[in-house]
Design an enzyme around this catalytic site. Sequence first.
Site, PDB file in Angstrom:
ATOM      1  N   SER A 196       2.040  10.299   2.544  1.00 57.18           N
ATOM      2  CA  SER A 196       2.906   9.444   2.271  1.00 57.18           C
ATOM      3  C   SER A 196       4.182   9.712   2.672  1.00 57.18           C
ATOM      4  O   SER A 196       4.350   9.572   4.073  1.00 57.18           O
ATOM      5  CB  SER A 196       3.181   9.471   0.712  1.00 57.18           C
ATOM      6  N   GLU A 255      -1.288   2.554  -1.687  1.00 61.22           N
ATOM      7  CA  GLU A 255      -2.285   2.692  -0.658  1.00 61.22           C
ATOM      8  C   GLU A 255      -2.234   1.378   0.219  1.00 61.22           C
ATOM      9  O   GLU A 255      -2.456   1.592   1.503  1.00 61.22           O
ATOM     10  CB  GLU A 255      -3.514   3.052  -1.249  1.00 61.22           C
ATOM     11  N   HIS A 292      -3.759   5.953  -3.691  1.00 59.99           N
ATOM     12  CA  HIS A 292      -2.434   6.844  -3.175  1.00 59.99           C
ATOM     13  C   HIS A 292      -2.556   8.086  -4.162  1.00 59.99           C
ATOM     14  O   HIS A 292      -1.612   8.117  -5.098  1.00 59.99           O
ATOM     15  CB  HIS A 292      -1.207   5.950  -3.222  1.00 59.99           C
ATOM     16  N   ASN A 293      -3.430   9.087  -4.125  1.00 63.08           N
ATOM     17  CA  ASN A 293      -3.298  10.210  -4.813  1.00 63.08           C
ATOM     18  C   ASN A 293      -3.946  11.323  -4.403  1.00 63.08           C
ATOM     19  O   ASN A 293      -4.590  11.346  -3.173  1.00 63.08           O
ATOM     20  CB  ASN A 293      -4.141   9.986  -6.371  1.00 63.08           C
ATOM     21  N   TRP A 294      -3.664  12.586  -4.870  1.00 64.67           N
ATOM     22  CA  TRP A 294      -3.638  13.782  -4.261  1.00 64.67           C
ATOM     23  C   TRP A 294      -5.312  14.341  -4.028  1.00 64.67           C
ATOM     24  O   TRP A 294      -5.657  14.872  -3.098  1.00 64.67           O
ATOM     25  CB  TRP A 294      -3.210  14.894  -5.162  1.00 64.67           C
TER      26      TRP A 294
END
Length: 361
Positions: A202, A308, A340-342
Amino acid sequence: MRGVTVFRARHSSPGRRAARLTRAVLGLALAALLPMSLAVGGAGTASAAFDPSAMDFWVDSPVMGPIKSRIFRAADGNTSRVVYALDGMRARDDLNGWEIETNVAAQLTAANINVVMPVGGQSSFYADWNAASSFLGLPPVSGSSGSASGSSSGSGGLQVLAGGPGKSYRYDWESFITRDLRNALRDRLGFSTSRNGVFGLSMGGSAAVTLAAYHPEQFSYAGSYSGYLNVSAPGMREALRAAMIDAGGYNIDSMAPPWGPQWLRMDPFVFAPRLKTNNTRLWISAGSGLPGVADGANFATVNAMGLEGLALANTRAFQVRMVTLGADNVTYDFPNIGVHNWRYWESEVNRMLPDLSANIG
């Protein structure tokens, strides 16, 4: 199937269809994103996964004061192979998100790569700001913090006048990473200061590409996961304005004036020719915005889908720009599933690792 491709100059330049597609995806992403609370930099917050094998490494910045980084040593003890891992917009003051949320340090050190994780820099884009963050010239409220060490979640709209990093002083992150931290790692640990790698997610993905573009003597490799690589596109500045307010109450106008040279300097789409000229090895990735079964059906997933989608539109625009330039130094990875995540960013590090290992040190 996931597509990993290396684009070379012989591929045809983009036509109108690609341009229309980029604009359409960006428009849809912005429409979905702007009404939401913008949790940029990772969905979900886990307990700090402190790694006792790492060391705290404090370095003084003449502008920001003492800054902590976390150092993970390569398994074979070398000092020539170094990569910097940059955090997202909700970067905390105790640990870097890569350490909190993932196990990538163990994977990288096992591959004989030293890992440097700068700590802090919420909403900074790891840039040298024009001024300390403030709204209407008002100083921060004493005694309150915009970036608690235990959590950086919640509505930043309530923190626009709160104290915190980069509010009583000016963010000076680019200079810190490329001068103060770089030199301290050389002088105190013997780390190489050339042919380093840098990657991030990001905000950190955008910053990684920027640092490599302007400091090729330090960075031969850069990786961007879900980065914002076309920040001058219509609507992007206002989308980032909302995101930075939500991520700690920061004013984007304090970072760089709108549409001025300083803002354009931060736009990978604009400075793309530098990356081609420098022959910087790049790994550029964004997910489709479609969730997997493990993501569940909840607001966080919907939010991560919108974020995302915005990153994907930016990344595709950057891809079009690089193909137009005839750049053949980029690997693109666009998984069919990914928000949009780890979890997705950790997987991306694993896919990038062989290429990173071959192009640093």
